[in-house]
Design a protein around this motif. Structure first.
Motif, mmCIF file in Angstrom:
data_model
loop_
_atom_site.group_PDB
_atom_site.id
_atom_site.type_symbol
_atom_site.label_atom_id
_atom_site.label_comp_id
_atom_site.label_asym_id
_atom_site.label_seq_id
_atom_site.Cartn_x
_atom_site.Cartn_y
_atom_site.Cartn_z
ATOM 1 N N ARG A 7 0.842 -1.197 0.000
ATOM 2 C CA ARG A 7 0.000 0.000 0.000
ATOM 3 C C ARG A 7 0.885 1.259 0.000
ATOM 4 N NH1 ARG A 7 -3.988 1.219 -2.093
ATOM 5 N NH2 ARG A 7 -4.817 -0.815 -1.548
ATOM 6 N N THR A 24 3.324 -8.067 -11.351
ATOM 7 C CA THR A 24 2.165 -7.184 -11.516
ATOM 8 C C THR A 24 2.441 -6.048 -12.502
ATOM 9 O OG1 THR A 24 1.530 -7.626 -9.240
ATOM 10 C CG2 THR A 24 0.535 -5.711 -10.282
ATOM 11 N N ASP A 40 -4.591 -2.022 -6.038
ATOM 12 C CA ASP A 40 -5.763 -2.857 -5.756
ATOM 13 C C ASP A 40 -5.757 -4.170 -6.532
ATOM 14 O OD1 ASP A 40 -6.636 -0.900 -4.088
ATOM 15 O OD2 ASP A 40 -7.834 0.118 -5.633
ATOM 16 N N LEU A 41 -4.841 -4.295 -7.465
ATOM 17 C CA LEU A 41 -4.834 -5.507 -8.296
ATOM 18 C C LEU A 41 -3.424 -6.088 -8.339
ATOM 19 C CD1 LEU A 41 -6.443 -7.296 -10.316
ATOM 20 C CD2 LEU A 41 -5.673 -5.748 -12.115
ATOM 21 N N ASP A 77 -3.135 1.793 -8.388
ATOM 22 C CA ASP A 77 -3.645 2.068 -7.044
ATOM 23 C C ASP A 77 -3.274 0.993 -6.033
ATOM 24 O OD1 ASP A 77 -4.708 4.390 -7.915
ATOM 25 O OD2 ASP A 77 -6.726 3.575 -8.285
ATOM 26 N N TYR A 87 -3.653 6.552 -17.344
ATOM 27 C CA TYR A 87 -4.020 5.379 -16.554
ATOM 28 C C TYR A 87 -3.616 5.577 -15.089
ATOM 29 C CZ TYR A 87 -4.460 3.417 -21.214
ATOM 30 O OH TYR A 87 -4.814 3.212 -22.500
ATOM 31 N N PRO A 127 -5.372 1.265 -14.081
ATOM 32 C CA PRO A 127 -5.541 2.116 -12.886
ATOM 33 C C PRO A 127 -5.614 1.302 -11.599
ATOM 34 C CG PRO A 127 -7.011 2.815 -14.630
ATOM 35 C CD PRO A 127 -6.427 1.507 -15.067
ATOM 36 N N LYS A 128 -6.148 0.088 -11.682
ATOM 37 C CA LYS A 128 -6.223 -0.751 -10.477
ATOM 38 C C LYS A 128 -4.827 -1.185 -10.040
ATOM 39 C CE LYS A 128 -10.833 -2.570 -11.324
ATOM 40 N NZ LYS A 128 -11.497 -3.617 -12.134
ATOM 41 N N ILE A 129 -3.974 -1.483 -11.029
ATOM 42 C CA ILE A 129 -2.581 -1.836 -10.696
ATOM 43 C C ILE A 129 -1.905 -0.655 -10.011
ATOM 44 C CG2 ILE A 129 -0.291 -2.331 -11.663
ATOM 45 C CD1 ILE A 129 -1.605 -3.980 -13.830
ATOM 46 N N ASP A 181 -9.537 -0.501 -17.706
ATOM 47 C CA ASP A 181 -10.060 -1.212 -16.544
ATOM 48 C C ASP A 181 -8.951 -1.633 -15.574
ATOM 49 O OD1 ASP A 181 -11.617 -2.723 -14.808
ATOM 50 O OD2 ASP A 181 -11.436 -4.538 -16.035
ATOM 51 N N LEU A 182 -7.897 -2.260 -16.138
ATOM 52 C CA LEU A 182 -6.917 -2.920 -15.276
ATOM 53 C C LEU A 182 -5.776 -2.025 -14.799
ATOM 54 C CD1 LEU A 182 -6.711 -6.269 -17.292
ATOM 55 C CD2 LEU A 182 -7.910 -5.893 -15.121
#
Lengths: 124, 406
Positions: A45, A90, A118-119, A116, A61, A112-114, A109-110
């Motif tokens: 995090r 990742t 979150d993925l 942040d 992104y 921005p999650k990486i 989709d993917l």
């Protein structure tokens, strides 16, 4: 021909070294060897907050648009600290594959999650 | 970080590349040794021709006959020289003594000595090595004794590289009986035809020429002294740094490897091209990797030379280390691949690649010049890694221990 690091890269290097010396001591590395996950979600995090997960992605992104050399600077420091993390699978292996070959939807989709944190992706 | 060249630098490379392509004979092998008189005058002529165009020393400042293009341009020129197996009669002056004189010499010395060198008109010898002072440079015994405004030199030098008649001698001599020994040396530049100088050529195996040089009451003026008296050892070490920043060695190895790969594609053993042999492929791949690593190390050193003037030991010693390591191991691998053919010399009708691998293999024996690989490891360990010095008398101690154990 220029073998030196840019000012920003030198800053990144110093920042990464200081951060990892504090956050990733040898005791954590040893602890993670016996950990089920193999990495520390709290540290992950923090790494996301520092922008290390979006370093090489375009700004649209959520990244900071850096290049591979910036990443190399970071990786030298991660290697020095023996940071246990899923960064390579990742961000580099899966993330760059998505960035290079993914559809617009997949990227939007993917990625921005990486960035942040979150993925987490795994390259089997 | 940027591993590319500017447009200007690429243009310079192309110009020099084309120049050598046009000037060198069509069937040309840089390995041709020994240097016949004809070949000597060819190289001397080409040195002047290249000098006229500024191709010898584009990195040097304009006021001393260079083009003022800096160390990267100089690295490009040196790379091209390696690629084409150029053997300048004044290689020592152009690549070692000259740049060091630019760094340590007085204004008068620079304006007197450097422009003729940039024009390719002169030949310098570097008179450092002595019968009792090789890798241990501080042990130099040749004496320079002050006499009024002059110095008088007496002593002997040996293995001084050069097949040509020299114009100037870049000479290290003892001016004080100091402790430690290296603080009593001074560096001089004086004409080779000064009375009392005797030069005796020593033809070497493999066709190279070294020389024995004797100084018998050689009187030189105090203007010949470079920098300060008794600081010569440091200037000599500075001179060697230029040797270690040269990009030519890796470039020569790269071209030689390319030619060898080409050869392995065509040459057959047991009815099959050599490159179908997995052992050969592995050896070629290994050499290709090593040549690139060597080349990068040389470029990093060349770059740092431009940026910092002085280098850390891990910088220049890496390039030197690779020169010794791969300069020996690559000819060996090539000899292994050639098999018994490898032993045939130029002139034999069965010799492969005009016998050049055999000559390279022999030439690798002379790579001890400027320090053996063992010396490099000692320097890397000491200055690079900060490890304690090896006792000077280690050999004696080992011998004693062996005696006692009997």
């Amino acid at each position: 021909m220029d073998f030196s690091l840019s000012e920003e890269q030198e800053m990144l290097k110093t920042m990464a070294r200081d951060f990892l010396e504090k956050e990733c001591p040898e005791s954590l590395v040893r602890e993670m060897e016996r950990d089920d996950k193999g990495y520390s979600p709290e540290l992950w995090r923090k790494i996301a907050d520092l922008g290390w997960l979006g370093l090489i992605y375009p700004e649209k992104y959520g990244g900071t648009g850096g290049n591979i050399l910036d990443l190399v600077v970071l990786y030298e420091e991660m290697g020095r600290a023996m940071l246990p993390s899923p960064h390579l699978s990742t961000v580099v292996l899966c993330g760059l594959a998505i960035l290079t070959a993914g559809s617009d939807e997949q990227k939007a989709d993917l990625l921005p999650k990486i960035v942040d944190g979150d993925l987490i992706l795994h390259w089997p | 970080m940027d591993f590319t060249f500017t447009q200007e630098q690429l243009q310079l490379r192309k110009e020099i590349h084309d120049f050598y392509m046009n000037e060198l004979p069509e069937v040309f092998s840089g390995y041709v040794t020994p240097l016949s008189e004809e070949l000597q005058s060819f190289w001397m002529g080409l040195q002047k021709k290249a000098g006229e165009r500024g191709y010898l020393t584009p990195g040097w400042p304009k006021e001393y006959g260079g083009l003022g293009l800096g160390s990267i341009a100089q690295g490009i020129v040196n790379e091209e020289e390696g690629t084409w197996h150029i053997r300048w009669p004044n290689a020592i002056g152009l690549r070692l003594a000259g740049p060091a004189t630019l760094l340590f010499g007085s204004e008068e010395q620079k304006s007197k000595f450097i422009p003729p060198m940039a024009r390719g008109e002169v030949v310098w010898f570097e008179c450092f090595t002595e019968p009792d002072a090789g890798s241990d440079e501080s042990n130099i015994q040749t004496r320079a004794v002050k006499d009024g405004d002059d110095y008088i030199l007496n002593g002997q030098k040996i293995y001084i590289t050069g097949a040509y008649k020299p114009d100037f001698l870049y000479t290290l001599a003892r001016t004080a009986d100091s402790t430690p020994k290296h603080r009593g040396l001074s560096l001089f530049i004086f004409p080779a035809d000064t009375p009392g100088v005797t030069i005796r050529p020593l033809p070497c195996m493999g066709g190279y020429t070294a020389n024995e040089i004797f100084f018998d009451n050689v009187r030189v003026s105090k203007e010949c002294l470079v920098g300060e008296e008794n600081r010569g050892f440091y200037y000599a070490m500075g001179t060697f740094e230029y040797e270690r920043s040269n990009t030519a060695g890796a470039a020569a190895a790269k071209r030689e490897l390319q030619e060898f790969v080409q050869f392995c594609k065509v040459e057959k053993r047991n009815g099959k091209p050599l490159i179908e042999d997995p052992q050969v492929r592995r050896a070629l791949a290994k050499m290709a990797v090593e040549v690139e690593v060597w080349r990068l190390a040389a470029w990093r050193t060349a770059w740092r030379f431009g940026e910092r003037e002085r280098l850390g030991p891990l910088d220049y010693d890496l390039t030197g280390f690779f020169t010794k390591r791969f300069g020996t191991s690559h000819p060996k691998l090539m000899m292994d691949i050639l098999g018994l053919y490898g032993q045939l010399r130029q002139g034999s009708k069965w010799a492969k690649l005009a016998g050049c691998i055999e000559r390279k293999w022999q030439g690798a024996r002379s790579l001890h010049a400027a320090g053996t690989i063992e010396i490099y490891k000692i320097v890397l360990a000491g200055r690079g890694l900060g490890l304690p010095r090896v006792p000077v008398k280690l050999n004696t101690l080992i011998m004693q221990a062996l005696e006692e154990s009997k």
